[in-house]
Scaffold this motif. Sequence first.
Motif, mmCIF file in Angstrom:
data_model
loop_
_atom_site.group_PDB
_atom_site.id
_atom_site.type_symbol
_atom_site.label_atom_id
_atom_site.label_comp_id
_atom_site.label_asym_id
_atom_site.label_seq_id
_atom_site.Cartn_x
_atom_site.Cartn_y
_atom_site.Cartn_z
ATOM 1 N N LEU A 117 -1.286 8.107 12.032
ATOM 2 C CA LEU A 117 -1.462 6.955 12.911
ATOM 3 C C LEU A 117 -2.926 6.771 13.283
ATOM 4 N N ASP A 118 -3.595 7.876 13.563
ATOM 5 C CA ASP A 118 -5.011 7.818 13.914
ATOM 6 C C ASP A 118 -5.823 7.238 12.755
ATOM 7 N N TYR A 119 -5.457 7.596 11.544
ATOM 8 C CA TYR A 119 -6.188 7.090 10.375
ATOM 9 C C TYR A 119 -5.935 5.590 10.169
ATOM 10 N N PHE A 120 -4.664 5.203 10.159
ATOM 11 C CA PHE A 120 -4.331 3.815 9.850
ATOM 12 C C PHE A 120 -4.795 2.847 10.937
ATOM 13 N N GLN A 121 -4.919 3.330 12.186
ATOM 14 C CA GLN A 121 -5.361 2.453 13.277
ATOM 15 C C GLN A 121 -6.881 2.312 13.335
ATOM 16 N N LYS A 122 -7.597 3.440 13.179
ATOM 17 C CA LYS A 122 -9.033 3.414 13.453
ATOM 18 C C LYS A 122 -9.908 3.729 12.243
ATOM 19 N N SER A 126 -11.549 10.167 6.846
ATOM 20 C CA SER A 126 -10.809 9.930 5.609
ATOM 21 C C SER A 126 -9.348 10.278 5.862
ATOM 22 N N LEU A 127 -8.465 9.747 5.045
ATOM 23 C CA LEU A 127 -7.041 10.037 5.194
ATOM 24 C C LEU A 127 -6.790 11.537 5.081
ATOM 25 N N GLY A 128 -7.486 12.178 4.144
ATOM 26 C CA GLY A 128 -7.304 13.616 3.960
ATOM 27 C C GLY A 128 -7.715 14.397 5.190
ATOM 28 N N HIS A 129 -8.838 14.026 5.809
ATOM 29 C CA HIS A 129 -9.310 14.749 6.989
ATOM 30 C C HIS A 129 -8.380 14.537 8.180
ATOM 31 N N ALA A 130 -7.888 13.313 8.356
ATOM 32 C CA ALA A 130 -7.042 12.995 9.505
ATOM 33 C C ALA A 130 -5.710 13.731 9.455
ATOM 34 N N THR A 131 -5.218 14.008 8.268
ATOM 35 C CA THR A 131 -3.879 14.601 8.150
ATOM 36 C C THR A 131 -3.892 16.017 7.582
ATOM 37 N N GLU A 132 -5.070 16.566 7.344
ATOM 38 C CA GLU A 132 -5.149 17.824 6.590
ATOM 39 C C GLU A 132 -4.363 18.960 7.232
ATOM 40 N N LEU A 133 -4.681 19.293 8.494
ATOM 41 C CA LEU A 133 -4.006 20.419 9.121
ATOM 42 C C LEU A 133 -2.542 20.090 9.388
ATOM 43 N N GLY A 134 -2.262 18.814 9.732
ATOM 44 C CA GLY A 134 -0.881 18.409 9.952
ATOM 45 C C GLY A 134 -0.046 18.542 8.690
ATOM 46 N N LEU A 335 -0.044 15.244 -1.397
ATOM 47 C CA LEU A 335 0.124 14.427 -0.199
ATOM 48 C C LEU A 335 -1.215 13.994 0.382
ATOM 49 N N GLU A 336 -2.196 14.864 0.271
ATOM 50 C CA GLU A 336 -3.496 14.620 0.887
ATOM 51 C C GLU A 336 -4.321 13.584 0.120
ATOM 52 N N THR A 337 -4.101 13.496 -1.180
ATOM 53 C CA THR A 337 -4.974 12.661 -2.006
ATOM 54 C C THR A 337 -4.355 11.332 -2.424
ATOM 55 N N ASP A 338 -3.036 11.174 -2.292
ATOM 56 C CA ASP A 338 -2.369 9.958 -2.753
ATOM 57 C C ASP A 338 -1.766 9.207 -1.569
ATOM 58 N N ARG A 339 -2.353 8.072 -1.201
ATOM 59 C CA ARG A 339 -1.881 7.306 -0.046
ATOM 60 C C ARG A 339 -0.453 6.820 -0.224
ATOM 61 N N VAL A 341 1.990 8.187 -2.023
ATOM 62 C CA VAL A 341 2.911 9.317 -1.873
ATOM 63 C C VAL A 341 3.047 9.691 -0.401
ATOM 64 N N LEU A 342 1.919 9.710 0.313
ATOM 65 C CA LEU A 342 1.959 10.045 1.734
ATOM 66 C C LEU A 342 2.748 9.007 2.524
ATOM 67 N N GLY A 343 2.545 7.709 2.209
ATOM 68 C CA GLY A 343 3.281 6.659 2.907
ATOM 69 C C GLY A 343 4.778 6.771 2.686
ATOM 70 N N ALA A 344 5.175 7.012 1.429
ATOM 71 C CA ALA A 344 6.604 7.178 1.120
ATOM 72 C C ALA A 344 7.161 8.415 1.814
ATOM 73 N N PHE A 345 6.342 9.440 1.873
ATOM 74 C CA PHE A 345 6.752 10.690 2.497
ATOM 75 C C PHE A 345 6.975 10.504 3.993
ATOM 76 N N LEU A 346 6.051 9.813 4.675
ATOM 77 C CA LEU A 346 6.196 9.552 6.105
ATOM 78 C C LEU A 346 7.421 8.685 6.387
ATOM 79 N N LEU A 347 7.676 7.712 5.514
ATOM 80 C CA LEU A 347 8.866 6.877 5.671
ATOM 81 C C LEU A 347 10.138 7.705 5.535
ATOM 82 N N ALA A 348 10.130 8.649 4.596
ATOM 83 C CA ALA A 348 11.287 9.517 4.403
ATOM 84 C C ALA A 348 11.546 10.382 5.636
#
Length: 361
Positions: A117-122, A126-134, A335-339, A341-348
């Motif tokens: 959410l933090d990545y897509f809003q602001k 990078s997407l990888g940095h925002a979600t890496e540890l999560g 998951l970290e490198t493919d937006r 795949v990550l989007g589909a994964f979050l939807l799942a």
Amino acid sequence: MPHDDSRLLTWIRESGPVLFGALAALGLFLFAVQLLGASTEAAAGPLERLFRRIVSGDGSALGVSWLATYVVTNGSIVAAISVSLFDVSIISSTELFLMVIGSRLGSAAMVLFVGALDYFQKHRYSLGHATELGLLTFTVTHSIYLPATVLGYLVLPSLEHSVGGLIVGSVPGFQLLVVFQPITRAVVSSLGVWPGLAIAVGVLFASLTLFDRTLGRVNTTWLREGLFGRFRNRWVAFGIGLLVTAVTTSVVFSLGVIVPLYNRGYVKRREIVPYILGANIGTFADTLAVAILLESSVALLVIMTVLGTGSLVITGFLVWYPAYYRAVASIHNRLETDRRVLGAFLLALLLVPVLLVALPV
């Protein structure tokens, strides 16, 4: 002597707020557990009817707790409520097992949702940095509790049959909560059952939040400097993650304290994974405390089953760690490198628990 007095005053000034905050959080936690037990007992009939309208099978029990964790953003609260519901016979032992598991699956996913959410809003990072540890926490957590769910679901009936009779009544009484009984009874009788239940959940949330904020005052430099070098041994890293999380009852703290080291490259991903494995076991300390404080011996057996199956799975991962780490790293990298795949994964992650609730499984 004056120098010693000065050091003592400095220690009191620095440590006083932390000690006071910890004691206040403990007092609120104990009060919340007592009020939660009193409220659920008084509302047992309506709660059971409401629960049965939503939960039609074991799968939906898992889905309800998973979704509830999304709503309250705290798996510990969902697990505590589940133990309280079991204590007044609203849910079965199998449903309790699955609801506790659901609280862990939901908690892991919440870390991902916040980062994404933090990545897509602001788009600050990078997407990888925002979600890496999560992503890493999620991947590790689900790698534990998906197989542990299957294993525990299969062995729990046998454990209840063979061990349940031996432990009934064996949990010692904790007169500590008796102090709060007049207050909790007054709250339930004067305000009503539902407001009492809402207050119990609110106070439980407040106690855990206060503890997290109190831990935020702790100087963790010594913890980082003294421990991060030992992460190269996966068993030691696992033990440290378990111990720090169990003592602080806070995954937020135990993972947060290591984030600066991880972000700066002092601790490699390969070294932090065993630490996260340990944190996933230590996080059940507060749930165990609720089962003990409510003197629910069978609930204690259920929580121990979750811990036992989880620990068995983790032991296998640590013994065959190179192969396990390669699998985790592969999933994490994709998951970290493919937006997409990550989007589909979050939807799942939203659809799966909804389907579990909607479909009679």
